[in-house]
Design a protein around this motif. Structure first.
Motif, PDB file in Angstrom:
ATOM      1  N   ALA A 179      97.010  53.960  22.799  1.00  0.00           N
ATOM      2  CA  ALA A 179      97.670  53.404  23.983  1.00  0.00           C
ATOM      3  C   ALA A 179      96.612  52.951  24.987  1.00  0.00           C
ATOM      4  N   ALA A 180      96.958  51.930  25.743  1.00  0.00           N
ATOM      5  CA  ALA A 180      96.125  51.465  26.864  1.00  0.00           C
ATOM      6  C   ALA A 180      96.968  51.579  28.119  1.00  0.00           C
ATOM      7  N   GLU A 181      96.495  52.351  29.090  1.00  0.00           N
ATOM      8  CA  GLU A 181      97.317  52.650  30.254  1.00  0.00           C
ATOM      9  C   GLU A 181      96.549  52.503  31.563  1.00  0.00           C
ATOM     10  N   THR A 182      97.268  52.084  32.590  1.00  0.00           N
ATOM     11  CA  THR A 182      96.749  52.115  33.952  1.00  0.00           C
ATOM     12  C   THR A 182      96.968  53.525  34.469  1.00  0.00           C
ATOM     13  N   LEU A 183      95.891  54.214  34.814  1.00  0.00           N
ATOM     14  CA  LEU A 183      95.984  55.631  35.154  1.00  0.00           C
ATOM     15  C   LEU A 183      96.000  55.885  36.652  1.00  0.00           C
ATOM     16  N   PHE A 184      95.183  55.151  37.387  1.00  0.00           N
ATOM     17  CA  PHE A 184      95.103  55.350  38.831  1.00  0.00           C
ATOM     18  C   PHE A 184      94.898  54.001  39.506  1.00  0.00           C
ATOM     19  N   LYS A 185      95.496  53.840  40.690  1.00  0.00           N
ATOM     20  CA  LYS A 185      95.309  52.642  41.493  1.00  0.00           C
ATOM     21  C   LYS A 185      94.750  53.032  42.847  1.00  0.00           C
ATOM     22  N   GLY A 186      93.881  52.178  43.382  1.00  0.00           N
ATOM     23  CA  GLY A 186      93.245  52.504  44.641  1.00  0.00           C
ATOM     24  C   GLY A 186      93.272  51.372  45.640  1.00  0.00           C
ATOM     25  N   THR A 187      92.204  51.278  46.398  1.00  0.00           N
ATOM     26  CA  THR A 187      92.087  50.293  47.463  1.00  0.00           C
ATOM     27  C   THR A 187      91.075  49.237  47.069  1.00  0.00           C
ATOM     28  N   LEU A 188      90.666  48.452  48.054  1.00  0.00           N
ATOM     29  CA  LEU A 188      89.667  47.414  47.818  1.00  0.00           C
ATOM     30  C   LEU A 188      88.343  47.997  47.351  1.00  0.00           C
ATOM     31  N   SER A 189      88.012  49.205  47.788  1.00  0.00           N
ATOM     32  CA  SER A 189      86.672  49.726  47.550  1.00  0.00           C
ATOM     33  C   SER A 189      86.610  51.012  46.737  1.00  0.00           C
ATOM     34  N   GLU A 190      87.746  51.673  46.487  1.00  0.00           N
ATOM     35  CA  GLU A 190      87.649  52.915  45.734  1.00  0.00           C
ATOM     36  C   GLU A 190      88.979  53.275  45.067  1.00  0.00           C
ATOM     37  N   THR A 191      88.858  54.084  44.033  1.00  0.00           N
ATOM     38  CA  THR A 191      90.017  54.654  43.352  1.00  0.00           C
ATOM     39  C   THR A 191      89.763  56.142  43.181  1.00  0.00           C
ATOM     40  N   ARG A 192      90.717  56.953  43.549  1.00  0.00           N
ATOM     41  CA  ARG A 192      90.572  58.398  43.361  1.00  0.00           C
ATOM     42  C   ARG A 192      91.031  58.750  41.947  1.00  0.00           C
ATOM     43  N   VAL A 193      90.120  59.314  41.166  1.00  0.00           N
ATOM     44  CA  VAL A 193      90.386  59.648  39.774  1.00  0.00           C
ATOM     45  C   VAL A 193      90.442  61.163  39.619  1.00  0.00           C
ATOM     46  N   TYR A 194      91.443  61.644  38.900  1.00  0.00           N
ATOM     47  CA  TYR A 194      91.620  63.082  38.705  1.00  0.00           C
ATOM     48  C   TYR A 194      91.374  63.425  37.239  1.00  0.00           C
ATOM     49  N   PRO A 195      90.210  64.012  36.923  1.00  0.00           N
ATOM     50  CA  PRO A 195      89.887  64.337  35.533  1.00  0.00           C
ATOM     51  C   PRO A 195      90.955  65.189  34.844  1.00  0.00           C
ATOM     52  N   ARG A 196      91.578  66.103  35.594  1.00  0.00           N
ATOM     53  CA  ARG A 196      92.595  66.967  34.994  1.00  0.00           C
ATOM     54  C   ARG A 196      93.791  66.147  34.501  1.00  0.00           C
ATOM     55  N   GLU A 197      94.210  65.157  35.301  1.00  0.00           N
ATOM     56  CA  GLU A 197      95.333  64.301  34.903  1.00  0.00           C
ATOM     57  C   GLU A 197      94.979  63.449  33.689  1.00  0.00           C
ATOM     58  N   LEU A 198      93.750  62.960  33.666  1.00  0.00           N
ATOM     59  CA  LEU A 198      93.284  62.160  32.539  1.00  0.00           C
ATOM     60  C   LEU A 198      93.277  62.996  31.256  1.00  0.00           C
ATOM     61  N   ALA A 199      92.753  64.228  31.364  1.00  0.00           N
ATOM     62  CA  ALA A 199      92.704  65.114  30.207  1.00  0.00           C
ATOM     63  C   ALA A 199      94.115  65.471  29.732  1.00  0.00           C
ATOM     64  N   ARG A 200      95.025  65.718  30.681  1.00  0.00           N
ATOM     65  CA  ARG A 200      96.406  66.046  30.312  1.00  0.00           C
ATOM     66  C   ARG A 200      97.048  64.910  29.531  1.00  0.00           C
ATOM     67  N   ARG A 201      96.817  63.668  29.981  1.00  0.00           N
ATOM     68  CA  ARG A 201      97.410  62.523  29.291  1.00  0.00           C
ATOM     69  C   ARG A 201      96.804  62.360  27.898  1.00  0.00           C
ATOM     70  N   ALA A 202      95.508  62.611  27.761  1.00  0.00           N
ATOM     71  CA  ALA A 202      94.863  62.513  26.452  1.00  0.00           C
ATOM     72  C   ALA A 202      95.455  63.521  25.475  1.00  0.00           C
ATOM     73  N   LEU A 203      95.746  64.729  25.964  1.00  0.00           N
ATOM     74  CA  LEU A 203      96.361  65.742  25.103  1.00  0.00           C
ATOM     75  C   LEU A 203      97.780  65.344  24.719  1.00  0.00           C
ATOM     76  N   GLU A 204      98.524  64.772  25.669  1.00  0.00           N
ATOM     77  CA  GLU A 204      99.891  64.342  25.368  1.00  0.00           C
ATOM     78  C   GLU A 204      99.919  63.298  24.257  1.00  0.00           C
ATOM     79  N   LEU A 205      98.914  62.432  24.241  1.00  0.00           N
ATOM     80  CA  LEU A 205      98.855  61.360  23.246  1.00  0.00           C
ATOM     81  C   LEU A 205      98.108  61.788  21.978  1.00  0.00           C
ATOM     82  N   ASN A 206      97.630  63.043  21.966  1.00  0.00           N
ATOM     83  CA  ASN A 206      96.865  63.551  20.832  1.00  0.00           C
ATOM     84  C   ASN A 206      95.649  62.669  20.553  1.00  0.00           C
ATOM     85  N   ALA A 207      94.994  62.251  21.610  1.00  0.00           N
ATOM     86  CA  ALA A 207      93.823  61.372  21.484  1.00  0.00           C
ATOM     87  C   ALA A 207      92.593  62.184  21.094  1.00  0.00           C
TER      88      ALA A 207
END
Length: 224
Positions: free
Chosen positions: A138-166
């Motif tokens: 799967a290819a997914e948009t995980l986080f959206k931010g502003t003109l200059s930054e995006t706040r990324v949450y490693p825990r959320e990314l890892a959770r989604r990877a486990l859900e997809l059995n990546a």
């Protein structure tokens, strides 16, 4: 003069059929998409006007419906057709990534990420989730931010990877500023993601930055 009155070797459609799409300039390609011009202008003239108005093909592709509202000859139907062409391109590249090892087609990965991220006016963080054979799940948009930054949450990314059995992951984000060089924050985030995913036996293969006409790989820069 109508395009049908041009010499046969100058008409965009005939030129494409004889020489291939790569032989045409941006205005000629866009003219084939437009098909017809308007009173007093051929399709090529209209295409040149559009490129001058938006500044580039990429800016044209990223334009919203409201941006076309006051352009004679371009209405809802043309906007819908343009969006359909772009989405078909994205899906075709996605199919290619699902059919083969992504590491064997790095150009397809870059092209896919450019279609998804280049030209956005705000930062977005995307993930390509891969199976054991490095084929795309799967290819997914995980986080959206502003003109200059995006706040990324490693825990959320890892959770989604486990859900997809990546088994592996490629991440990417854009720099609306146009500067493709990774910032210290980008490098730190890459390290944090790599360690967080490794605890789950998921490999972070690369982190790409998309900006203007460049796609920079942090793995190639030695940060992975």
């Amino acid at each position: 003069m109508s395009i049908t009155d041009w010499p046969a070797d100058s008409r965009p459609r005939e030129k494409l059929l004889r020489q291939g799409a790569g032989a045409l300039n941006d205005a000629e390609l866009l003219a084939i998409f437009l098909r017809v011009g308007i009173t007093g202008k051929s399709a090529v003239d209209l295409a040149r006007d559009l490129l001058q108005h938006f500044g580039s093909l990429q800016a044209l592709f990223q334009a919203k419906l409201d941006d076309f509202a006051h352009i004679n000859g371009i209405g809802d139907a043309k906007y819908a057709q343009l969006q359909a062409v772009l989405e078909m391109s994205r899906r075709a590249l996605c199919e290619e990534l699902k059919a083969r090892d992504t590491l064997s087609s790095p150009s397809a990965v870059r092209d896919f990420l450019k279609l998804r991220l280049r030209g956005l006016k705000h930062e977005e963080f995307h993930g390509l989730f891969l199976d054991n054979s490095h084929k795309l799940i799967a290819a997914e948009t995980l986080f959206k931010g502003t003109l200059s930054e995006t706040r990324v949450y490693p825990r959320e990314l890892a959770r989604r990877a486990l859900e997809l059995n990546a088994a592996a992951l490629i991440v990417a984000h854009n720099h609306p500023s146009g500067h493709a060089e990774p910032s210290p924050a980008d490098i730190l985030l890459t390290s944090q993601l790599q360690h967080a995913l490794a605890l789950l036996d998921i490999k972070l293969l690369d982190h790409f930055i998309v900006a203007a006409h460049r796609v920079v790989s942090l793995a190639e820069l030695g940060h992975l």
